[in-house]
Design a protein around this motif. Structure first.
Motif, mmCIF file in Angstrom:
data_model
loop_
_atom_site.group_PDB
_atom_site.id
_atom_site.type_symbol
_atom_site.label_atom_id
_atom_site.label_comp_id
_atom_site.label_asym_id
_atom_site.label_seq_id
_atom_site.Cartn_x
_atom_site.Cartn_y
_atom_site.Cartn_z
ATOM 1 N N PHE A 50 81.521 43.368 85.565
ATOM 2 C CA PHE A 50 81.301 41.921 85.511
ATOM 3 C C PHE A 50 82.550 41.205 86.002
ATOM 4 O O PHE A 50 83.672 41.575 85.634
ATOM 5 C CB PHE A 50 81.016 41.495 84.069
ATOM 6 C CG PHE A 50 79.633 41.850 83.599
ATOM 7 C CD1 PHE A 50 78.572 40.982 83.825
ATOM 8 C CD2 PHE A 50 79.395 43.049 82.934
ATOM 9 C CE1 PHE A 50 77.289 41.313 83.392
ATOM 10 C CE2 PHE A 50 78.122 43.381 82.507
ATOM 11 C CZ PHE A 50 77.053 42.511 82.729
ATOM 12 N N PRO A 51 82.376 40.162 86.844
ATOM 13 C CA PRO A 51 83.558 39.413 87.300
ATOM 14 C C PRO A 51 84.280 38.806 86.102
ATOM 15 O O PRO A 51 83.654 38.467 85.101
ATOM 16 C CB PRO A 51 82.953 38.314 88.173
ATOM 17 C CG PRO A 51 81.573 38.761 88.499
ATOM 18 C CD PRO A 51 81.134 39.637 87.383
ATOM 19 N N LYS A 52 85.586 38.692 86.243
ATOM 20 C CA LYS A 52 86.395 38.064 85.188
ATOM 21 C C LYS A 52 85.836 36.666 84.930
ATOM 22 O O LYS A 52 85.459 35.951 85.852
ATOM 23 C CB LYS A 52 87.855 37.941 85.656
ATOM 24 C CG LYS A 52 88.565 39.269 85.703
ATOM 25 C CD LYS A 52 89.073 39.688 84.306
ATOM 26 C CE LYS A 52 89.683 41.079 84.360
ATOM 27 N NZ LYS A 52 89.173 41.977 83.303
ATOM 28 N N GLY A 53 85.789 36.320 83.649
ATOM 29 C CA GLY A 53 85.321 34.982 83.319
ATOM 30 C C GLY A 53 83.822 34.893 83.163
ATOM 31 O O GLY A 53 83.283 33.812 82.934
ATOM 32 N N SER A 54 83.102 36.025 83.325
ATOM 33 C CA SER A 54 81.653 35.986 83.112
ATOM 34 C C SER A 54 81.379 35.713 81.640
ATOM 35 O O SER A 54 82.077 36.227 80.763
ATOM 36 C CB SER A 54 81.031 37.323 83.500
ATOM 37 O OG SER A 54 81.163 37.529 84.876
ATOM 38 N N ASN A 55 80.350 34.939 81.420
ATOM 39 C CA ASN A 55 80.051 34.513 80.065
ATOM 40 C C ASN A 55 79.180 35.559 79.369
ATOM 41 O O ASN A 55 77.984 35.391 79.228
ATOM 42 C CB ASN A 55 79.338 33.148 80.124
ATOM 43 C CG ASN A 55 79.028 32.634 78.728
ATOM 44 O OD1 ASN A 55 79.671 33.043 77.761
ATOM 45 N ND2 ASN A 55 78.034 31.762 78.649
ATOM 46 N N ILE A 56 79.830 36.643 78.966
ATOM 47 C CA ILE A 56 79.071 37.684 78.260
ATOM 48 C C ILE A 56 79.984 38.407 77.284
ATOM 49 O O ILE A 56 81.178 38.595 77.555
ATOM 50 C CB ILE A 56 78.421 38.668 79.263
ATOM 51 C CG1 ILE A 56 77.428 39.579 78.533
ATOM 52 C CG2 ILE A 56 79.443 39.488 80.026
ATOM 53 C CD1 ILE A 56 76.419 40.242 79.441
ATOM 54 N N GLN A 57 79.457 38.765 76.122
ATOM 55 C CA GLN A 57 80.244 39.400 75.061
ATOM 56 C C GLN A 57 79.799 40.853 74.897
ATOM 57 O O GLN A 57 78.637 41.188 75.155
ATOM 58 C CB GLN A 57 80.008 38.665 73.721
ATOM 59 C CG GLN A 57 80.383 37.192 73.742
ATOM 60 C CD GLN A 57 81.823 36.970 74.199
ATOM 61 O OE1 GLN A 57 82.742 37.693 73.782
ATOM 62 N NE2 GLN A 57 82.020 35.999 75.079
ATOM 63 N N PRO A 58 80.716 41.733 74.451
ATOM 64 C CA PRO A 58 80.338 43.122 74.182
ATOM 65 C C PRO A 58 79.149 43.184 73.228
ATOM 66 O O PRO A 58 79.088 42.414 72.270
ATOM 67 C CB PRO A 58 81.587 43.723 73.532
ATOM 68 C CG PRO A 58 82.711 42.880 74.025
ATOM 69 C CD PRO A 58 82.154 41.497 74.186
ATOM 70 N N GLY A 59 78.203 44.064 73.516
ATOM 71 C CA GLY A 59 77.030 44.243 72.654
ATOM 72 C C GLY A 59 75.871 43.356 73.033
ATOM 73 O O GLY A 59 74.737 43.580 72.605
ATOM 74 N N ILE A 62 89.393 33.598 99.629
ATOM 75 C CA ILE A 62 88.234 34.489 99.687
ATOM 76 C C ILE A 62 88.267 35.410 98.463
ATOM 77 O O ILE A 62 89.197 36.199 98.297
ATOM 78 C CB ILE A 62 88.277 35.346 100.958
ATOM 79 C CG1 ILE A 62 88.480 34.483 102.206
ATOM 80 C CG2 ILE A 62 87.028 36.234 101.082
ATOM 81 C CD1 ILE A 62 87.319 33.648 102.599
ATOM 82 N N VAL A 63 87.275 35.256 97.614
ATOM 83 C CA VAL A 63 87.177 36.109 96.421
ATOM 84 C C VAL A 63 85.711 36.476 96.189
ATOM 85 O O VAL A 63 84.824 36.054 96.919
ATOM 86 C CB VAL A 63 87.732 35.397 95.157
ATOM 87 C CG1 VAL A 63 89.233 35.223 95.256
ATOM 88 C CG2 VAL A 63 87.023 34.064 94.939
ATOM 89 N N GLU A 64 85.506 37.252 95.125
ATOM 90 C CA GLU A 64 84.149 37.589 94.716
ATOM 91 C C GLU A 64 83.506 36.346 94.107
ATOM 92 O O GLU A 64 84.169 35.584 93.399
ATOM 93 C CB GLU A 64 84.222 38.710 93.672
ATOM 94 C CG GLU A 64 82.880 39.187 93.202
ATOM 95 C CD GLU A 64 83.026 40.296 92.130
ATOM 96 O OE1 GLU A 64 84.167 40.631 91.759
ATOM 97 O OE2 GLU A 64 81.982 40.779 91.686
#
Ligand SMILES: [Zn+2]
Lengths: 349, 802
Positions: B142-151, B234-236
């Motif tokens: 997942f790209p850094k800063g993606s809004n997702i938590q472990p689990g 230029i980034v992802e």
């Protein structure tokens, strides 16, 4: 020996001989021997002179009785022998009726023509004329008149077999529409026609593609022909081919020669609409394309599109045969394998 | 195009579930071929945070401790090359289901416990074609800063909880090849307002338009707009942008490329981004390619350009195949800082042909080919710039460089309500019709029966009243149309006479035991003109699929011989085929088609035969079949002449003549042909081919009944010794001529040639049947006729009669 005794012996011996006669020849010999002109009974009659006159009557009576008995038994024996002969002959003539018959080759109609003939009969009953057009068609009739502009993809050399710049193998039977429209005299009544025939597309042959296949074009044209008439006609075709219990739906579609254009689907006959691999899980199977004839097509044929209008439909006969008979490879229609072709005879109507 | 149900909600309020919506769209607008739900069949896939990752010595494996939102991290052994500490990854827990319904279980790898699996996108069902290159051979991160938590379940973050409606568009509905277009369509269908936001762009930098001159051929590119942005990083792309792309079937690349693709999906306007360093000389042109020019495309395919390809050049060499794909030489690179954005309208036909020519169809080319909204050029360009400001920290320079800017007049279509109702078979009121156009967001003007509709540029398919009929019809609902039969004046259905004749022949042959074949009309040049008495110039297609299907046949028998070969190869050798179809030629400078019928026989007269009556099919059997056909058709005066026809046995073939005219041939297929066709080797194939058009000229017109004869007929036998070269036909002709009109039947009853006869002689025996329909014939009269026959045979044919 007494004559009566002789007679009595003759009766016994005679009956034995009659019974013993094994064929008609022997039986005849016995007859001559017993009751013939020079037979035993005649002999006894000749000996009557030796009998006392008062007994002659009694002996004469007895002789007659024995003759009657012999004749009766001879007739019976003759009948029995004849019966036995008949029975013998019939027994000798007995054949095994369970052995197979001797068969000549059996004809069969090609499955695509089964569909074609069935549909033609349906349309003829509805007052349609069956019209045939050329398969080597001009660009003009196949495309130009049918409102396919010069740069339309179907007019690519990649899609259609061109013979030269002007002539091609028709990729659709629609050219028949244009030809009929040009000729039709509406003062003689409405135009109702179907045009079946071979068409060609530049597709490599595989299970679902064929560079040659059969189509049937339909056209109904008059002053007041509506899309409701088209809908009713298409439903009738679909139910005729695929069963009255099929559901149908019309979807908007696109063909250059009709506007509006529709396609008709019928509920999948394999899964009855629940979704399966045959209907690609949609529950529906596409069966035909149709629409209201495009005003440009009418104008191209010199018909006033403000006055006359109508509908056209195109039926893929190979596709119908594939769907109706569950054929999984369109090439089966063109390899003429007798084992394949032999299975449709009971479909003839 | 795959249209995202969730994305659609940005434009229209959807109160209908995805499958029901798909059915409505199918029945009203565009066929929805399929509704995809990427999460289907997946289970227990959660985000995991790799806390620790140790490479196992001597293996490609990693031992990872992963936080999956539980009290303790779990241990997973992972073989992916790109797994590393601190990554947020996709974890298939114990009991998970991944793509292909595969179950993931706790297990041991090299003796070490692994409590699940860290997944790549393909493993959870993504197509290889949409997975970003850097994750293609490993796990997804997942790209850094993606809004997702472990689990947390991964489906939402990856866009997999969406429903994707596969719009299988017809060529006229390319307006739905964009989210905005699809939204307008869906809004009209479900009768909901659609909100499509306008764009307001304020530039950050100074005007750049004087730094580049664009020479654009407006015929090739009626509209050609450029913008410039600088300071690009230029980034992802962020995950939301990537999910929208991959759900539409497009592979994310980097933020700049992704933005151009995103704008295309949103507005339908294909975009292109150039590294601004491409135009060092300050020149750009849009022109047709020159002969010998080449270009290496972004997919590294080198194409030899065609003078009908539109190219964009740097003033010198091509840098893009217009409307199709950019060149590698103008690609946005990781070190690009200045980017030029292009939004243009290219000639659709030229683009289509370019894509086809170079076998390089793209999302962009397919849109140009089918048409795009001419009103969206500016909007697309501005939105792309704005997005790059957000996602690539870009500075937007002021000004739009317009290399060409052709306008299009707004389209007004006039019709009447009565016309709409007449064509549809409806009784809609003006209000009902106007309400339907309101749903489409089309403005209308009504004056009694007159209706004028202002068609927005986003619906370039609508130009004539018939198009309005379709809009009204489909939105009113084809399901709601009455279903009836045309009520017209009576017409008489039926076949033309010639068609009836052909059907008679087909039915007869089928009844005679022949199986109907259907062959290809295209065959090889050699086969096309076999079995043809008078070969004509051929009809040959220009670009055949292969040489064995290149020329239109001039005979049907060739197809039946092919059929025989196919069946013989499958051990089916008892054949009786017929085919009715056309032959084609190019005689006298025009293309001609002739209806023919042909038959082909092989094997035996009887099919199953324990009585060993093994009469093979031969010339005379087939000829008898043909004679029956002629009798059934009422054809008389038929003559058979020994003749040579290419492909047929030279001494076992006859031309067939009716009233002196050639109508076809009968005979055996030549050894030369059957010996070269392996399955047919040593076989005897017999058949005939008839030109039905020719035949139809000799058909009797009507039947006049005669009573059955009331007087007895008399028969005489006659034996004739003639030279072997004399044909039966000539003997019969002589007999007929001499016997007079009381001769009603003449049959051959014996043919003998052999040791008991003088060399070069043969004996033919005939039975002659005489009948006078009006009186009993006398012996004297018949004797007189027989004497005349004898004299004629002796004098004309030098025969001796016994
Ligand atoms: Zn199904």
């Amino acid at each position: 020996m007494d004559l009566l005794e002789k007679l009595d012996q003759l009766r016994g011996r005679g009956l034995e001989k009659i019974n013993a006669a094994a064929d008609t020849q022997k039986l005849n010999d016995v007859r001559v021997e017993l009751v013939g002109k020079k037979g035993a009974l005649t002999e006894i009659l000749h000996a009557m002179r030796e009998v006392a006159p008062e007994r002659r009557r009694q002996v004469g009576q007895l002789v007659n009785e024995v003759r009657d008995l012999f004749n009766e038994q001879l007739a019976q024996a003759r009948y029995d022998l004849a019966q036995a002969l008949v029975a013998q002959k019939l027994a000798a003539e007995k054949i095994d009726v369970t052995l197979p018959g001797k068969r000549l080759s059996l004809g069969a109609k090609h499955p695509v023509y089964l569909i074609l003939d069935d549909l033609e009969a349906l349309f003829i009953g509805l007052g349609y004329q069956v019209v045939q057009g050329p398969e080597i068609e001009t660009d003009h009739y196949c495309f130009e008149m049918m409102n396919l502009p010069k740069d339309h993809p179907a007019r690519d050399m990649q899609e259609t077999f061109y013979i030269d710049n002007e002539n091609l193998l028709r990729s659709q039977t629609s050219g028949d529409q244009a030809r009929v429209l040009e000729k039709h005299d509406f003062s003689q009544g409405p135009l109702k026609m179907v045009g079946p025939g071979k068409v060609y597309r530049r597709d490599d042959d595989d299970a679902t593609h064929s560079h040659q296949f059969m189509q049937m074009e339909g056209l109904v044209m008059d002053r007041n022909v509506s899309m409701s008439d088209l809908k009713g006609t298409l439903e009738m075709i679909a139910k005729h081919l695929f069963g009255a219990d099929r559901e149908t739906r019309l979807r908007p579609s696109y063909f250059p020669f009709t506007e509006p254009s529709v396609e008709m689907d019928v509920s999948c006959f394999n899964c009855d609409g629940k979704g399966c691999s045959i209907c690609k899980e949609t529950g529906w199977i596409e069966v035909l394309g149709a629409g209201m004839v495009h005003p440009n097509v009418l104008e191209n044929a010199g018909i006033d599109s403000n006055v006359y209008g109508g509908f056209a439909f195109g039926l893929g006969l190979d596709r119908f045969a594939i769907l109706k008979y569950g054929v999984d490879d369109i090439r089966d229609f063109y390899t003429n394998d007798v084992r394949f072709l032999a299975q449709f005879r009971q479909e003839e109507k | 195009m795959l249209v995202s149900y969730n994305w659609l909600k940005d434009f229209v309020k959807l109160q209908v579930e995805p499958h029901a919506l798909a059915e409505k769209i199918t029945r009203t607008g565009v066929e929805i071929a399929e509704v995809k739900h990427p999460a289907t069949g997946l289970k227990k896939l959660v985000a995991g945070h790799v806390l620790n990752c140790i490479k196992l010595e001597g293996t490609h494996l990693h031992q990872c401790m992963v936080d999956v939102g539980e009290a303790e991290p779990i241990q997973i052994i992972c073989g992916a090359p790109n797994v590393a500490t601190d990554e947020m990854v996709i974890v298939a827990l114990h009991g998970a289901r991944i793509a292909g319904n595969e179950k993931i279980k706790r297990g041991k790898i090299r003796g070490i416990v692994s409590n699940g699996m860290i997944c790549g996108l393909q493993e959870i069902g993504f197509s290889d074609s949409v997975v970003p290159v850097k994750y293609r051979d490993g796990i997804f991160v997942f790209p850094k800063g993606s809004n997702i938590q472990p689990g947390e379940d991964v489906y939402h973050a990856l866009g997999m909880d969406d429903y994707l409606l596969d719009f299988d568009i017809t060529p006229n509905r390319a307006d739905t090849l964009s989210m905005e277009g699809a939204a307008y369509e869906v809004g009209a269908i479900i009768d909901q307002p659609v909100k499509v936001e306008p764009v307001n762009l304020k530039a950050d930098g100074s005007d750049w338009t004087s730094t580049l001159t664009a020479a654009v051929d407006a015929k090739l590119a009626p509209k050609f707009y450029l913008r410039k942005v600088t300071g690009v990083k230029i980034v992802e792309s962020p995950l939301w942008l990537q999910t929208r792309l991959w759900n539409a079937g497009i592979r994310p690349v980097n933020n700049v490329v992704d933005v151009t693709n995103y704008i295309m999906l949103l507005t339908g306007q294909p975009m292109h981004a150039y590294d601004a360093r491409t135009f060092k000389t300050g020149k750009l042109s849009v022109r047709l390619a020159k002969p010998d020019e080449t270009l290496t495309l972004l997919n590294e395919k080198e194409v030899a350009l065609d003078p009908a390809d539109i190219v964009i050049t740097d003033g010198n060499q091509p840098v893009m195949l217009a409307g199709v794909m950019g060149g590698l030489n103008s690609e946005v690179m990781p070190d690009s800082h200045e980017v030029i954005l292009e939004a243009a309208v290219f000639d659709g036909t030229l683009v289509r042909k370019s894509a086809l020519r170079h076998a390089n169809r793209t999302e962009a080319s397919s849109r140009f080919e089918k048409g795009i909204n001419w009103d969206n050029t500016q909007k697309a360009l501005d939105m792309a710039a704005l997005l790059l400001r957000n996602e690539a920290s870009a500075t937007i320079l002021d000004g739009v460089l317009k290399g060409s800017d052709t306008g299009r007049k707004p389209v007004m279509v006039k019709t009447t309500f009565s016309y709409l109702n007449k064509v549809l078979g409806t009784t809609l009121t003006a209000d009902q019709v106007v309400a339907l156009f309101n749903r489409l967001n089309f403005e209308t003007q009504v004056a009694r029966d007159q209706l004028t509709v202002a068609v927005p540029a986003r619906r370039w398919d609508i130009t004539i009243p018939a198009h309005l009929v379709e809009e009204v019809g489909r939105l009113y609902g084809y399901d709601n149309l009455k279903s009836k039969q045309p009520l017209l004046a009576e017409t008489q259905g039926g076949y033309a006479n010639f068609e009836l004749f052909m059907r008679h022949v087909k039915h007869f042959l089928q009844g005679q035991g022949l199986m109907e074949a259907l062959s290809y009309s295209l065959t090889s040049k050699a086969r096309a003109t076999l079995f043809t008495k008078a070969v004509q110039p051929v009809a040959e297609v220009k670009m055949p699929l292969n040489s064995s299907r290149s020329v239109m046949r001039q005979n049907l028998l060739t197809g039946l011989v092919d059929a025989a070969s196919y069946n013989f190869a499958r051990k089916e050798t008892e054949l009786a085929f017929f085919e009715q179809g056309r032959t084609y030629d190019h005689a006298d400078g025009q293309f001609n088609e002739h209806e023919h019928v042909a038959t082909l026989y092989s094997g035996h007269v009887y099919r199953n035969n324990w009585e060993h009556d093994e009469a093979p099919v031969d010339f005379y059997f087939v000829k008898g079949q043909l004679e029956n056909l002629f009798t059934a058709l009422g054809l008389t005066d038929i003559e058979y002449r020994a003749e040579e026809i290419a492909g047929m046995h030279p001494t076992r073939t006859a031309g067939i003549y009716v009233q002196g005219d050639y109508v076809g041939f009968i005979g055996m297929v030549s050894h030369a042909l059957t010996q070269t066709e392996k399955p047919l080797r040593n076989s005897e194939l017999y058949g005939y081919e008839l030109d039905l058009e020719q035949l139809s000229h000799y058909l009797p017109t009507s039947t006049q009944a005669k009573p059955a004869p009331k007087f007895p007929a008399m028969s005489r036998d006659l034996s004739v010794l003639v030279d072997q070269s004399q044909s039966n036909q000539s003997v019969m002709a002589a007999i007929r001529q001499a016997a007079g009109h009381y001769l009603v039947k003449l049959s051959v009853i014996d043919v003998y040639q052999g040791e008991h006869l003088a060399a070069g002689k043969k004996s033919l025996a005939y039975q002659l049947t005489f009948l006078n329909e009006k009186a009993t014939l006398t012996d004297d009269l018949v004797n007189e006729k027989m004497a005349a026959v004898t004299t004629a045979l002796e004098t004309k044919l030098q025969a001796s009669v016994r």
